[in-house]
Design a protein around this motif. Structure first.
Motif, PDB file in Angstrom:
ATOM      1  N   ASP A 558      -2.866  48.924  40.897  1.00 18.19           N
ATOM      2  CA  ASP A 558      -3.657  50.160  40.786  1.00 18.19           C
ATOM      3  C   ASP A 558      -4.886  50.104  41.683  1.00 18.19           C
ATOM      4  N   ASP A 562      -4.852  52.721  44.622  1.00 14.95           N
ATOM      5  CA  ASP A 562      -5.805  53.815  44.422  1.00 14.95           C
ATOM      6  C   ASP A 562      -6.909  53.804  45.463  1.00 14.95           C
ATOM      7  N   LYS A 609     -11.471  53.957  35.406  1.00 12.40           N
ATOM      8  CA  LYS A 609     -10.448  54.912  35.820  1.00 12.40           C
ATOM      9  C   LYS A 609     -10.791  56.303  35.318  1.00 12.40           C
ATOM     10  N   LYS A 613      -6.157  58.257  32.762  1.00 12.56           N
ATOM     11  CA  LYS A 613      -5.463  57.226  33.519  1.00 12.56           C
ATOM     12  C   LYS A 613      -5.716  55.823  32.993  1.00 12.56           C
TER      13      LYS A 613
END
Length: 654
Positions: A558, A562, A609, A613
Motif C-alpha cells: 500500500d 499509493d 490512510k 481505507k
C-alpha cells in the motif's frame, strides 16, 4: 594663695584673657570649648578644679556638669530639683550673682551644707569662686572654681573673672542655641526619617501583596520576603521556619549575610521549645529579644541561640487561621539590638501576608490535586474505553479471521477432493491416450489405404493434430491441478485451524503462503526480493504469525503503490540473529513515516490512510501478537523519502 597684684601679672593676664577670647570664637561645641578652657585657665587662676554647670533648660534646675580639669568631661547629673540646701549651683542660678568663698570653714552655720554638698563642684574644697553665665536675660550656667586650700581672690582676679565669664557666656550661649537648634533639626530629620521608613514599609508590604496576587509560586514569594526584610531591617539573618505535626521542623527559606553561617535546612531543634511555647505563638505571641544574655532566658535556650551565632532576635508567628504554620525570625548576630515597635509591626504584617500566600498556595495545590485526580480518572476512563473499543474491534477482527479461516478451510477441503480426483486420474488418462495411440498406429500400419469414411473424418476433425496435441493437453491439465493443489495447501497453511496451540513451524512457509495470497497484487512493476537464511523451527501460534506477515506485506505494498512509485521494491529478509531468537524484516521503498507520528503507529485506531481505507488496527494487532502473545519485539525504522522497514524478533521457544 593670692597672686601678687602687680602690673606684669595683670598685663599677662589681660593678654591671656584676650587670647582666650580669640580662641572662644573657634569653639563650635561644648567639647571644643572645654578643651580651650582646660588649656588656658590655669594661667589665669590658681585652682584645683574648674567645672561648667550648664542648665538643661532655662527654667530647669537640672544641669550638665562639664569638668574642665577632671577625667569626666560630660557627666549628666541625675534628674532632680536643686534647692538652696542642694548646693551652690542652685544658689547661683536663682540669685544670678557671683559667690566668692575664701574659706568654707568661716561660713555661717546655715550656709555650710550648701557649700559642702556633694554636687560635683565643691569636692571638699576650702575656697570657691562661682560665676554666673548670663546670655540675654537668662542664666544658662555657672563657671565654678574650687581649691582645697583657703584662697582670697583679689579684686583684680574678680574683675578678670567677670570679663572672662562675659566672653564665655556669649560663646556658650551661642553654642547652646546652636545645639538646641541642631536638636530641633535632628528631631525634624528623625521625623522625616520615620516618614520615609513608613513609606518604605508600606512600599515593601504593597510589593509583597502584589507579588502574592500575581504569582502562585510560594517558594519564590518567601525568598523575596526574607531577602527584602533582611535588607530593610539591615540585620544579619532572616529565616522562615516551618513546623510539622510534632512541633519540630526546619528552616525552609533563609537570607544571611557573610560571615554568619547558614541555617537553611537545619531542623533547629531546641530542647527548650515545648508544646506550651507553640500554643503561645499560636495565640499571636511576638517575642523581641534585645540581648540573649540579658533577657532572662533558660540556659539551654541561650546555648541553642549561641550555637546559631545569635545575639538578638525577633520572632513573629505565621498563622493560617488558628493554625500555627511556622515562624518568621530576624537574627542579629554581630551585637545586641533594641527592636523598634515599627520593626515589630512590619514583621507582624509580613507574617500575615505570608499566611495569605501559604493559604493561597495550599488552596491552589488542592485544586490542582483535584484537577489531576479528575484528569487521571478521565484518562483512565478514556484508556478503558479505547481498550474496550480495541478489544471489541479485535474480537470482530478475530471473528472475521476465524470465519475466513473456516471458510478458507471449507473451500480448500471442497476443492481439494475433486482436484485430487482429477489429478489422480490424469495418469490413467495419459495411459489410455498412449494405448489409443498405439492402436491407431497399428491400424494405420495394417491399412495403408484407409477407407473413404476414415479419410473424411480425419480431414473433418484433424485427427493428426489431435494425436499430437492431446498429450500436451494432458500435461497442461496435470500442471493446472498441481497449481490448484498448491493453492489449496497454501490456504490450509494460512488458516491453520488445526493449530490452535503453539507448535514448532517453519516461518518460511508462512511467508510464502502470505506472498502467494497476495500474488494478485504483484504487478510487473513490483520487484520482490527474498533474502532467506536457514531458520530453525519456531514455537508459535502459526495463524497469528501469518496474520502479522499478511498485515506488514499489505502495508508495504500500500505504501509503495499509493505513493505512485514507478517501481515498487519489496524485500523480505530472515535471519537467525541470536542463539534463541530469529528475525524477519520486511522493507519497502515507499515515502517513509514522519518522525512526528512514528511513536503512534502502534496505537489502536491510529491510521494515516483515508477514511474507508484503513481502520488503524493492523499494526496494533501486529504489536499485540508479537509482543504480548509471543513476548517478542517489533521495531520500525523509517526515513522520509527512503522507505520503511519493520523488524520482527521472535524467541525460538515460548
Amino acid at each position: 594663695m593670692d597672686p601678687s597684684p602687680n602690673a606684669s601679672i595683670t598685663g599677662e593676664s589681660l593678654w591671656l584673657l584676650a587670647e582666650l577670647a580669640g580662641e572662644f570664637s573657634t569653639a563650635v561645641d561644648l567639647e571644643g570649648l572645654q578643651q580651650i578652657l582646660s588649656r588656658k585657665l590655669r594661667w589665669l587662676f590658681d585652682f584645683d578644679r574648674c567645672t561648667l554647670a550648664i542648665r538643661v533648660e532655662p527654667d530647669d534646675d537640672r544641669y550638665w556638669l562639664v569638668d574642665v580639669t577632671g577625667p569626666e568631661q560630660f557627666k549628666q547629673k541625675p534628674a532632680q530639683r536643686l534647692l538652696m540646701d542642694a548646693g551652690w549651683p542652685g544658689q547661683v542660678f536663682r540669685e544670678a550673682k557671683p559667690y566668692f568663698v575664701t574659706d568654707v570653714k568661716n561660713l555661717p552655720l546655715e550656709q555650710t551644707p550648701i557649700a559642702t554638698t556633694d554636687n560635683g563642684i565643691c569636692d571638699d574644697a576650702r575656697s570657691l569662686m562661682l560665676l554666673p553665665l548670663c546670655f540675654g536675660n537668662q542664666i544658662i550656667g555657672s563657671l565654678n572654681f574650687s581649691s582645697k586650700t583657703a584662697h582670697a581672690y583679689s579684686i583684680i582676679w574678680r574683675n578678670l573673672a567677670s570679663l572672662l565669664v562675659a566672653q564665655l557666656a556669649g560663646q556658650l550661649g551661642s553654642i547652646l542655641a546652636h545645639e538646641r537648634t541642631s536638636t530641633a533639626l535632628y528631631a525634624l530629620q528623625q521625623f522625616q526619617l520615620q516618614v520615609q521608613q513608613q513609606t518604605e514599609r508600606e512600599r515593601l508590604l504593597g510589593g509583597i501583596a502584589l507579588r502574592i496576587r500575581q504569582s502562585l509560586e510560594l517558594s519564590e514569594i518567601l525568598k523575596a520576603i526574607v531577602r527584602e526584610v533582611r535588607q530593610f531591617l539591615n540585620t544579619d539573618r532572616v529565616v522562615i521556619y516551618q513546623f510539622n505535626q510534632d512541633w519540630e521542623g526546619q528552616v525552609i527559606v533563609e537570607e544571611v549575610m557573610s560571615p554568619w553561617p547558614s541555617t537553611l535546612g537545619d531542623t533547629g531543634q531546641d530542647n527548650c521549645f515545648s508544646q506550651e511555647y507553640a500554643h503561645l505563638y499560636a495565640s499571636g505571641r511576638v517575642r523581641a529579644i534585645s540581648d540573649i544574655d540579658a533577657a532572662g532566658l533558660d540556659t539551654c535556650h541561650v546555648k541553642f541561640l549561641r550555637s546559631l551565632k545569635v545575639r538578638a532576635n525577633l520572632i513573629v508567628p505565621i498563622l493560617i487561621g488558628s493554625r500555627l504554620w511556622g515562624l518568621l525570625v530576624a537574627h542579629e548576630c554581630s551585637a545586641a539590638r533594641l527592636w523598634q515597635d515599627s520593626e515589630i509591626d512590619l514583621l507582624q504584617r509580613l507574617a500575615d501576608h505570608i499566611g495569605i500566600a501559604i493559604s493561597q498556595a495550599e488552596l491552589h495545590a488542592q485544586i490542582q490535586a483535584s484537577a489531576a485526580q479528575f484528569q487521571g480518572q478521565a484518562e483512565r476512563l478514556r484508556a478503558t474505553l479505547e481498550e474496550l473499543q480495541a478489544a471489541q474491534t479485535q474480537l470482530i477482527q478475530s471473528e472475521k479471521m476465524s470465519s475466513l479461516g473456516q471458510m478458507v478451510a471449507g473451500v480448500a477441503h471442497e476443492i481439494n477432493n475433486p482436484i485430487n480426483f482429477i489429478h489422480a486420474n490424469l495418469p490413467h488418462a495419459q495411459e489410455y491416450v498412449e494405448i489409443l495411440e498405439q492402436v491407431i498406429a497399428t491400424y494405420a500400419a495394417r491399412s495403408p489405404e484407409p477407407p473413404a469414411e476414415i479419410v473424411r473424418l480425419n480431414n473433418e476433425f484433424e485427427l493428426d493434430y489431435i494425436r499430437q496435441d492431446f498429450p500436451k493437453l494432458l500435461k497442461s491439465m496435470r500442471e493446472g491441478t498441481e497449481r490448484v493443489r498448491d493453492i489449496v495447501r497454501t490456504l490450509r497453511n494460512f488458516s491453520r485451524l488445526d493449530q490452535a496451540q503453539r507448535k514448532s513451524v517453519d516461518l518460511h512457509e508462512g511467508l510464502e503462503s502470505s506472498l502467494l495470497l497476495l500474488q494478485y497484487r504483484f504487478k510487473p512493476s513490483v520487484k520482490l526480493t527474498r533474502r532467506y537464511s536457514a531458520l530453525p523451527l519456531v514455537e508459535c501460534y502459526a495463524g497469528q504469525i501469518n496474520q502479522v506477515f499478511m498485515n506488514l506485506l499489505s502495508n508495504a505494498l500500500d505504501a509503495s503503490v499509493d505513493a505512485g512509485a514507478d517501481s515498487v521494491e519489496l524485500t523480505v529478509t530472515t535471519l537467525w540473529s541470536e542463539p534463541d531468537w530469529v528475525s524477519i524484516a520486511i522493507r519497502d521503498n515507499g515515502p517513509g513515516i514522519p518522525a512526528a507520528i512514528r511513536d503512534r503507529i502502534f496505537d489502536p485506531f491510529f491510521t494515516t490512510k483515508e477514511v474507508g481505507k484503513g481502520t488503524g488496527l493492523g499494526l496494533s494487532i501486529c504489536y499485540k501478537i508479537v509482543v504480548e502473545e509471543h513476548k517478542g519485539r517489533i521495531e520500525c525504522f523509517s526515513e522520509p523519502g527512503k522507505g520503511t522497514e519493520f523488524r520482527i524478533h521472535l524467541p525460538l521457544r515460548a
